[in-house]
Write an enzyme that holds these catalytic residues in place. Structure first.
Site, PDB file in Angstrom:
ATOM      1  CB  SER A 142      -0.945   0.013   1.219  1.00 54.62           C
ATOM      2  OG  SER A 142      -0.297  -0.518   2.349  1.00 54.62           O
ATOM      3  CB  SER A 143       1.291   4.132  -1.729  1.00 55.69           C
ATOM      4  OG  SER A 143       2.126   3.220  -2.404  1.00 55.69           O
ATOM      5  CG  ASN A 144      -0.322   5.495   4.092  1.00 58.43           C
ATOM      6  OD1 ASN A 144       0.837   5.146   3.918  1.00 58.43           O
ATOM      7  ND2 ASN A 144      -0.916   5.337   5.254  1.00 58.43           N
TER       8      ASN A 144
END
Length: 824
Positions: free
Chosen positions: A263-265
Site C-alpha cells: 500500500s501507499s499513503n
C-alpha cells in the site's frame, strides 16, 4: 470428494478474495446468477433486531450509505449489508482462519488447515476479544446479530457458490470478527514466508552464500552473521516437513495471505497544497483479480459518521474520513514474529525439545479435522517455549529439527477499541493518542486534519537478545530469545514536518541504525522516492493527487542507467557486449541504446517499457538461475516469491553487489563478472522479446506482456471456464516500483499480480473532501449489478465523490433507498 479443479486452485489458495468463494469447491454446476440472492435496492422490509427504521442507499459504485437513529441499528445494518454483499468472503475467511477448509474442500485442503491450526489464530482472536472493552464487545455482538439476520432471512436464497456447496453456514459470533482481524494481521506477516524461503535457499546454496539472497537495502551490510546461525546444520534432511511448509506458505502468499499486501499513503501539509488545506491520499494494494477483499461503507448515526474502507466480517472502518480527520494505513513490513529451529526427540508418543542443554517435554493438544468425504482425523499439535511446531503434513515430528513460530500475545491488547476510537478522533493530536494503542498489527498510520498531518508506526515489536530475525534461530540457545517488546512511545512518528509532506509506501521509513528494530524486510524504495519527487515538485491539489496515484514512472530505470554509466562499469560493459556472438552483440547494443534513452514511463503502450521489463526478467535468470534452477525448483520459487514481498536480490544485484559470487555462471569453465552477465541479459531481453512480441521492436507494447487478469479466485468459475464470474483481461502499465503499482513475479511471468484495490483521497479544501474508488466491485455475488462494475471506472481514473453532508446525499446516492423496519 473435492473437485478436480482444486489442485489447480490451491496454488492460489488462501487470500480473502480466494476465500470469498471457496464454498464452490464442492464442484457444483451453476446456471445464471439468481437476482433473488441479491439484497434489494429499494422497498420496505421488516428486520427483527432493529429498534428503529434504517435507510440504506447506494451510489453508482454500490457503496452503501447507512442512515440510522441509533448506532446500535447502524452496526446491526452494517452486519446485514456486509453479509448481503460478501457472505462468501466472510464464511471463507472464517473457515480459513479456523483451519477448517477441508470441511468443504476435502482432503486436498488438509495441508492448509494443518498449518492454520498450528498458527492458531483462534487463540489470538480470543485474546483480542477478551481484552476488548464491554462497549466494543457490545458492538461486535450487535454486528453479529445483523449478519445472522441475513443468514436467517436468506437461508434458502444464499448466493449459488454458497448454497450449492453442501455446506450449511454457522451463525456469526462476535468473536468471529476478532478472528477476521487476526487473519488480516497474519496476512501482513512478511517475514514468515521469507524465513521459510531462506531455509529452502540455504538447502540449495549453503549458509556461506545465503546472505547475498536475503532482503538487504543497498546501504546496509549483508547479514553474514545472521546466516552463520545455520552453519553446521543438516538442513537438507533434518528439518521436518520443510518442503511442505514452504509450499503451503507460497500458496498462501500467492493471494495475499502472507506478506504480499502492500500500500501507499501520504499526506500533504497546508504549505504544500494549492488551497492552504491538507490533503491525504491512500491506496491499498492486493493481488489482482476478482474480488478485492476491501469495500467501502458509509455510516451516519447520531454523534457518529464515517466513510471509508472496510472488510466484511469486521465492524470497523480501518481507513477513512469522519468529517474532521482523515486516516489511512499501509504495511510497515514489520517483523514481529520469528521462527525457531527446535531440536526434537521423540520417544513413543512423547515429544521433547532441547532448551539450554536440557530436554523439556513439549506441551500438546489435540485437533480434529472433519474432512469432507472422509472420516474425522485427530492429530496432535506440539508446542515449545517459543510456540507451536508448524506442520502441514500428516507426519508427526520425529527426531531432528522442527520449526516453532513465536508471535506476540495479545492478552492485554486494546487494538480493537483503538481502531474504533480512531474513527471518532477529531484531529491529528487525538489520532496519535489512539493509534499508539494499536499494538496487534504493524501499520504506517497517516493522518490529516485541515491544518495538520501526522505519521505513526503501530504494532508490537520484539526486543531480540541476539540476531535480526531474518532467519530461523536455534531455539535450543536462549541467547536468541525475545526480551519483551519495544515501548510504543519509541515507535517512529512524525508530525507537520518542515518538508511539507509525509509518505509511507512499504519502504524503510527509518534511518539506518535506528534505535529499535522494525524490520529487515522492507519493500522497494522507488514508490516512496517517486512520491518525494512529485510532492516536492510544486503545490498539490486533488487533480495532482489523482495523477500521483495513477503515475507509472519508475525511478529504478534512472538508477539502472547510472550503473551502466558508472566509471567502473561503462567500459567493461561495452567490452563484454563487443565480445558476444554477432547476433547477441547486435541485440545487446540495441537494448543498451534504448534503455539509456528510456524515460522510465511504464505505460501499457510503450515499446521501451516492454524492453526494460524484459531486461529485468532476463537479468534475474542470467544472475541466479544457474545456482538456483531449474525454474520449477523450490529454490527458484522461493527467490521469486521473496521478490514479491520485499526488496529483492534481483534489484540489489543490478544496483550493486559487484563482488557477489552469483555473477559467475557456474555452468561455464570460465569465471564471469557483472559486466559479462549484464551484456548477456541485454541480448537475452531482445531475443525473448522477439519470441513474445515479434521482430518489429518499435511495435512492442508493455501491455501485451503485462495483463490484468480479471478472473475470479472462485474455483467453480475456473471449472466453468470463466463465465459470469470472470471479466476479460486488459493491458496494464506500471510495475512493482510505480505508484500505480502493478507488480509481476520477477523471475517468472509478466501477468499483473498486485494492483491498487481501493483508493481514497481527502482534500480538505473541498466542500465534500472525500473521493474514492475500488478496482472490482462492491459485491462478491455475480448476480449483483455491483459485481465487477468498478473495473472500467478504475481503469479510467473515474473517482466518485463521497459526500458526508446530508444535503448532498441525494447527489451522491440518489433518491432510491432500502428501508429496514423493526420486525417482530
Amino acid at each position: 470428494m473435492a473437485s478436480p479443479a482444486l489442485r489447480h486452485f490451491l496454488p492460489r489458495f488462501g487470500a480473502a478474495a480466494a476465500a470469498a468463494s471457496f464454498l464452490s469447491l464442492a464442484g457444483c454446476q451453476l446456471g445464471g446468477g439468481d437476482p433473488e440472492t441479491v439484497l434489494p435496492a429499494s422497498g420496505t422490509f421488516p428486520l427483527k433486531g432493529l429498534a428503529q427504521n434504517v435507510s440504506v442507499r447506494r451510489n453508482n459504485m454500490g457503496m452503501p450509505l447507512i442512515e440510522s437513529s441509533t448506532y446500535h441499528d447502524a452496526l446491526f445494518t452494517l452486519g446485514y449489508v456486509h453479509a448481503g454483499d460478501r457472505i462468501g468472503q466472510m464464511l471463507g475467511m472464517r473457515l480459513l482462519a479456523q483451519g477448517r477448509l477441508s470441511e468443504v474442500a476435502g482432503a486436498d485442503a488438509l495441508e492448509v488447515d494443518r498449518l492454520m491450526r498450528s498458527v492458531n489464530l483462534k487463540r489470538n482472536a480470543s485474546d483480542l476479544y477478551n481484552a476488548a472493552s464491554p462497549r466494543l464487545k457490545r458492538f461486535f455482538d450487535v454486528y453479529a446479530r445483523g449478519v445472522n439476520a441475513y443468514l436467517f432471512r436468506y437461508r434458502d436464497k444464499l448466493p449459488a457458490d454458497v448454497a450449492r456447496a453442501g455446506y450449511t453456514p454457522e451463525y456469526w459470533k462476535p468473536e468471529d470478527s476478532a478472528l477476521i482481524f487476526s487473519l488480516l494481521n497474519f496476512s501482513l506477516s512478511v517475514n514468515l514466508q521469507e524465513e521459510l524461503s531462506a531455509l529452502v535457499l540455504a538447502q540449495k546454496v549453503g549458509a556461506d552464500k545465503l546472505a547475498w539472497l536475503l532482503p538487504t537495502y543497498p546501504d546496509e551490510e549483508l547479514p553474514f552473521a545472521e546466516a552463520d546461525k545455520l552453519k553446521g546444520l543438516n538442513l537438507s534432511n533434518q528439518v521436518t516437513g520443510l518442503s511442505d511448509l514452504n509450499r503451503i506458505a507460497l500458496q498462501l502468499s500467492d493471494l495475499n495471505m502472507l506478506g504480499v499486501a502492500a500500500s501507499s499513503n501520504w499526506a500533504i501539509a497546508p504549505q504544500r497544497s494549492r488551497s492552504g488545506k491538507s490533503l491525504l491520499a491512500s491506496d491499498m494494494q492486493l493481488p489482482a483479480g476478482l474480488n478485492s477483499a476491501w469495500s467501502f461503507v458509509q455510516i451516519r448515526a447520531p454523534k457518529y459518521q464515517v466513510s471509508g474502507a472496510s472488510i466484511a466480517g469486521l465492524p470497523l472502518v480501518l481507513s477513512g474520513f469522519n468529517g474532521k480527520l482523515a486516516w489511512s494505513m499501509s504495511n510497515v513490513k514489520g517483523d514481529n514474529q520469528d521462527l525457531f529451529l527446535e531440536k526434537i526427540k521423540r520417544e513413543g508418543n512423547r515429544v521433547s525439545y532441547m532448551a539450554d542443554g536440557k530436554w523439556v517435554p513439549a506441551a500438546s493438544h489435540q485437533e480434529t479435522f472433519l474432512v469432507k468425504g472422509g472420516s474425522p482425523i485427530r492429530e496432535t499439535v506440539y508446542e515449545t517455549r517459543h510456540g507451536a511446531l508448524l506442520n502441514a503434513s500428516a507426519t508427526p515430528p520425529g527426531n531432528g529439527l522442527s520449526l516453532a513460530l513465536q508471535v506476540p500475545d495479545f492478552k492485554d491488547d486494546k487494538s480493537l477499541d483503538a481502531f474504533f476510537d480512531l474513527s471518532r478522533a477529531p484531529n491529528v493530536e487525538k489520532a496519535f493518542d489512539t493509534s499508539r494503542e494499536i499494538r496487534a498489527i504493524t501499520l504506517n498510520m497517516v493522518f490529516a486534519d485541515a491544518s495538520n498531518i501526522g505519521w505513526q508506526v503501530t504494532g508490537r515489536f520484539p526486543n531480540r537478545r541476539e540476531g535480526q530475525g531474518l532467519l530461523p534461530s536455534p531455539g535450543w540457545d536462549g541467547k536468541y530469545d525475545w526480551d519483551g517488546f519495544a515501548d510504543s512511545m519509541l515507535h517512529p512518528y512524525d508530525q507537520d514536518p518542515r518538508q511539507g509532506w509525509l509518505a509511507a509506501a512499504n519502504q524503510r521509513t527509518i534511518p539506518k541504525g535506528y534505535g529499535m528494530q522494525l524490520s529487515n524486510s522492507w519493500g522497494y524504495p522507488e514508490r516512496a522516492e517517486r512520491i518525494a519527487e512529485l510532492a516536492n515538485s510544486g503545490k498539490q491539489d486533488l487533480r495532482s493527487t489523482v495523477a500521483m496515484q495513477y503515475d507509472q514512472t519508475t525511478t529504478f530505470a534512472a538508477k539502472l542507467k547510472t550503473i551502466f554509466q558508472a566509471p567502473g562499469m561503462s567500459k567493461p560493459l561495452k567490452q563484454a557486449i563487443d565480445a558476444l556472438p554477432e547476433a547477441d552483440r547486435n541485440n545487446a547494443r540495441e537494448a543498451f541504446t534504448r534503455l539509456m534513452a528510456f524515460d522510465g514511463k511504464l505505460s501499457a503502450t510503450s515499446a521501451d517499457a516492454a524492453l526494460y521489463e524484459l531486461f529485468l526478467q532476463e537479468s534475474a535468470k542470467q544472475i541466479f538461475l544457474d545456482e538456483l534452477g531449474p525454474e520449477t525448483s523450490p529454490a527458484w520459487q522461493a527467490l521469486v516469491a521473496n521478490a514479491s514481498s520485499s526488496y529483492s536480490p534481483q534489484a540489489d544485484h543490478l544496483l550493486g553487489r559487484d563482488d557477489s559470487p552469483y555473477w559467475d555462471d557456474v555452468k561455464t569453465p570460465q569465471k564471469e563478472d557483472k559486466p559479462a552477465i549484464l551484456a548477456r541479459s541485454l541480448a537475452a531481453a531482445v531475443t525473448r522479446g522477439d519470441s513474445l512480441l515479434g521482430s518489429d521492436h518499435k511495435a512492442w507494447q508493455w501491455g501485451k506482456l503485462h495483463r490484468d487478469n480479471w478472473t475470479s479466485a472462485n474455483p467453480l468459475a475456473r471449472q466453468l471456464g470463466g463465465g459470469e464470474f470472470n471479466r476479460s483481461a486488459s493491458a496494464a502499465g506500471g510495475d512493482h516500483t510505480t505508484l500505480n503499482v502493478s507488480g509481476f513475479e520477477w523471475g517468472k511471468g509478466f501477468d499483473a499480480r498486485v494492483a491498487p484495490s481501493l483508493r481514497m483521497i481527502v482534500d480538505f479544501s473541498l466542500v465534500e473532501p472525500m473521493t474514492g474508488m475500488i478496482n472490482t466491485g462492491q459485491s462478491g455475488n455475480p448476480a449483483s449489478p455491483y459485481y465487477a462494475n468498478s473495473i472500467e471506472p478504475w481503469q479510467k481514473g473515474q473517482y466518485m465523490s463521497i459526500p458526508l453532508q446530508q444535503q448532498n446525499y441525494e447527489k451522491g446516492y440518489g433518491k432510491q433507498r432500502l428501508t429496514l423496519t423493526p420486525g417482530k
